[in-house]
Design an enzyme around this catalytic site. Structure first.
Site, mmCIF file in Angstrom:
data_model
loop_
_atom_site.group_PDB
_atom_site.id
_atom_site.type_symbol
_atom_site.label_atom_id
_atom_site.label_comp_id
_atom_site.label_asym_id
_atom_site.label_seq_id
_atom_site.Cartn_x
_atom_site.Cartn_y
_atom_site.Cartn_z
ATOM 1 C CE LYS A 72 79.383 18.669 45.391
ATOM 2 N NZ LYS A 72 80.033 18.899 44.132
ATOM 3 C CE LYS A 103 85.629 22.656 47.889
ATOM 4 N NZ LYS A 103 85.862 22.347 46.472
ATOM 5 C CE LYS A 122 82.455 25.840 40.987
ATOM 6 N NZ LYS A 122 82.808 25.214 39.732
HETATM 7 P P1 ADP Z 1 83.606 24.039 43.686
HETATM 8 O O1 ADP Z 1 83.851 23.357 44.987
HETATM 9 O O2 ADP Z 1 83.667 25.513 43.791
HETATM 10 O O3 ADP Z 1 82.331 23.547 43.024
HETATM 11 P P2 ADP Z 1 84.952 22.332 41.783
HETATM 12 O O4 ADP Z 1 84.499 21.152 42.564
HETATM 13 O O5 ADP Z 1 84.330 22.573 40.452
HETATM 14 O O6 ADP Z 1 84.795 23.631 42.703
HETATM 15 O O7 ADP Z 1 86.529 22.238 41.618
HETATM 16 C C1 ADP Z 1 87.279 22.361 40.435
HETATM 17 C C2 ADP Z 1 88.750 22.237 40.764
HETATM 18 O O8 ADP Z 1 89.145 23.291 41.645
HETATM 19 C C3 ADP Z 1 89.127 20.938 41.494
HETATM 20 O O9 ADP Z 1 90.409 20.524 41.089
HETATM 21 C C4 ADP Z 1 89.128 21.323 42.927
HETATM 22 O O10 ADP Z 1 89.958 20.502 43.712
HETATM 23 C C5 ADP Z 1 89.678 22.746 42.847
HETATM 24 N N1 ADP Z 1 89.168 23.564 43.958
HETATM 25 C C6 ADP Z 1 87.874 23.862 44.206
HETATM 26 N N2 ADP Z 1 87.752 24.630 45.303
HETATM 27 C C7 ADP Z 1 89.016 24.818 45.773
HETATM 28 C C8 ADP Z 1 89.555 25.528 46.893
HETATM 29 N N3 ADP Z 1 88.782 26.207 47.728
HETATM 30 N N4 ADP Z 1 90.889 25.503 47.080
HETATM 31 C C9 ADP Z 1 91.696 24.834 46.218
HETATM 32 N N5 ADP Z 1 91.245 24.140 45.146
HETATM 33 C C10 ADP Z 1 89.926 24.125 44.920
#
Ligand code: ADP
Ligand code: TRP
Length: 326
Positions: free
Chosen positions: A115, A195, A198
Site C-alpha cells: 500500500k 487477488k 477493489k
Molecule cells: P479489498 O482488497 O477489495 O479492498 P478488503 O481488504 O476490504 O478488500 O477485504 C475485506 C475482507 O475480504 C478481508 O477479510 C479480506 O481478506 C477478504 N478478501 C478481500 N479480497 C479477497 C479475495 N480476492 N479473495 C478472498 N478474500 C478476499
C-alpha cells in the site's frame, strides 16, 4: 461456559465484491447461523482514514457497506454489528499495543509494503494499521478471526501482540487464530495472477450489487488465455467461481470439457454470469430497500455500537489497571 468470541471487520472502501463474499462474508454468515459463537462484525472506518477518501465519501461508503452486509444477511439480532469509530476504546487500546510492538515487526507486513508503494507515500497510520486491527480483535478478547488469505499475516501479528502484552503485564488476552474459507483467495478477472481487489479497479471485480448485464459484460472481458497447454489461472478462477455459485452438474460438465479441450470459454462465462446474478438477486432488492431508509440503518448501527461498547468498556477498564493508567 460462554461461547467463543469471533471478531472480524471490513473497510468501507467500496462495494462488496465476490472476493470479499467468498473469502470472508460467507464465513460470517455460516458462523452466525451455527449459533455457537459470540460474533462481532464491524465496519473499519478508522482504518479507511489511511486511504484517500474525502469525509463525504467515507460517510457514504459506511452507509453502503452497512446496507450491503445487512442485505447479505448479517442479522443484528444475532451478531453485534457496528461501526468501529462508534465504539470508544479501539484507538486507545491500539496506543497501548504500540508500546509493546517492535517497529521491525510492522516493517515486515506485506500489506503495508504494497500500500505504501501504491499510494506513493507512507503515513504513520498506514504503518500502524495492523496494530489498530489487533486492538479491534482483542478489545473483545477475540479468539477466532474469519478473514481472507491476505489478512492472515495481520492475525498472526495480533497473536504476537497478545503475547508481548501478556508477557509484560500478565495473562489477559487470548491468542487469536485466523479462520479461512475453502476459497480464501479469489483472483482478479483481468489479471488472474493477482487477488481480486477493489483497489485494482472496477473491471477486475464483480460487485454483489451488479445486475445481470453488468456481470455479463465484465465476464466477457475476463482473461482466459492459455499458454503452452498449461491450465490458465483465469480459467481455474472462473471454474472455481462456478463451483461456488453454480449447479454442480453444470460445473462438472465444464471441468470435463476443459480436460478434453472442447471447452468454450464464452459458454463458461455465460453460465457463471447467470449463476452469480441469480445468487445475489435477493441481495440486490434488499440493498436498495435498506439504502432508502438511512434512519433505520443508523438505528441498527447505534444499537450494535452500544452492545459492543459495554464489552469494550469492561475490558478496557481491566487493561488500564494492568498497565497503570487512569
Ligand atoms: P479489498 O482488497 O477489495 O479492498 P478488503 O481488504 O476490504 O478488500 O477485504 C475485506 C475482507 O475480504 C478481508 O477479510 C479480506 O481478506 C477478504 N478478501 C478481500 N479480497 C479477497 C479475495 N480476492 N479473495 C478472498 N478474500 C478476499
Ligand atoms: N484489515 C482488514 C481488511 O483490510 C479489515 C479489518 C480491520 C479487520 N480490523 C479488523 C479484519 C479486525 C478482521 C479483524 O480487510
Amino acid at each position: 461456559m460462554s461461547k467463543p468470541v469471533i471478531v472480524s471487520g471490513i473497510q468501507p472502501t467500496g462495494n462488496l465484491h465476490i472476493g470479499n463474499y467468498l473469502g470472508a462474508v460467507k464465513n460470517w454468515l455460516e458462523l452466525q447461523k451455527s449459533g455457537k459463537y459470540q460474533l462481532y462484525i464491524f465496519i473499519a472506518d478508522l482504518h479507511s482514514l489511511t486511504g484517500k477518501l474525502t469525509a463525504e465519501q467515507l460517510r457514504e461508503q459506511v452507509r453502503i457497506t452497512a446496507a450491503e452486509l445487512l442485505a447479505a444477511d448479517i442479522d443484528p439480532d444475532k451478531t453485534t454489528f457496528f461501526v468501529q469509530s462508534q465504539v470508544i476504546g479501539h484507538a486507545d487500546l491500539a496506543w497501548i499495543f504500540n508500546c509493546v510492538t517492535p517497529m521491525g515487526e510492522l516493517e515486515r507486513m506485506t500489506q503495508y509494503k504494497d500500500k505504501s508503494e501504491q499510494l506513493n507515500k507512507t503515513t504513520a497510520g498506514l504503518f500502524d494499521y495492523p496494530v489498530l486491527q489487533a486492538a479491534d480483535i482483542l478489545i473483545y478478547k477475540g479468539e477466532q478471526v474469519p478473514v481472507g488469505q491476505d489478512q492472515v499475516q495481520h492475525v498472526e501479528l495480533t497473536r504476537d501482540i497478545a503475547r508481548w502484552f501478556n508477557n509484560r503485564y500478565g495473562e489477559f488476552f487470548p491468542e487469536a487464530k485466523h479462520l479461512l474459507t475453502h476459497v480464501p483467495k479469489v483472483m482478479s478477472l483481468l489479471e488472474p495472477e493477482k487477488k481480486m481487489s477493489k483497489s485494482l479497479g472496477a473491471g477486475h471485480v464483480i460487485e454483489l450489487r451488479e445486475n445481470p448485464e453488468e456481470i455479463e459484460n465484465k465476464l466477457k472481458k475476463a482473461v482466459t488465455a492459455t499458454t503452452g497447454g498449461v491450465q490458465a489461472p483465469g480459467v481455474i478462477n472462473l471454474l472455481g467461481l462456478l463451483k461456488e455459485f453454480g449447479d454442480k452438474k453444470i460445473h462438472d460438465a465444464f471441468v470435463s470439457a476443459e480436460k478434453e479441450g472442447s471447452i468454450r470459454y464464452g459458454d463458461l462465462k455465460k453460465a457463471l454470469g447467470e449463476a452469480v446474478a441469480q445468487h445475489f438477486a435477493e441481495f440486490r432488492i434488499k440493498r436498495e430497500k435498506l439504502l432508502k431508509d438511512p434512519k433505520k440503518l443508523d438505528k441498527i448501527l447505534a444499537k450494535g455500537a452500544a452492545k459492543a461498547q459495554k464489552v469494550a468498556t469492561k475490558n478496557m477498564a481491566e487493561v488500564r489497571k494492568l498497565v497503570g493508567v487512569k
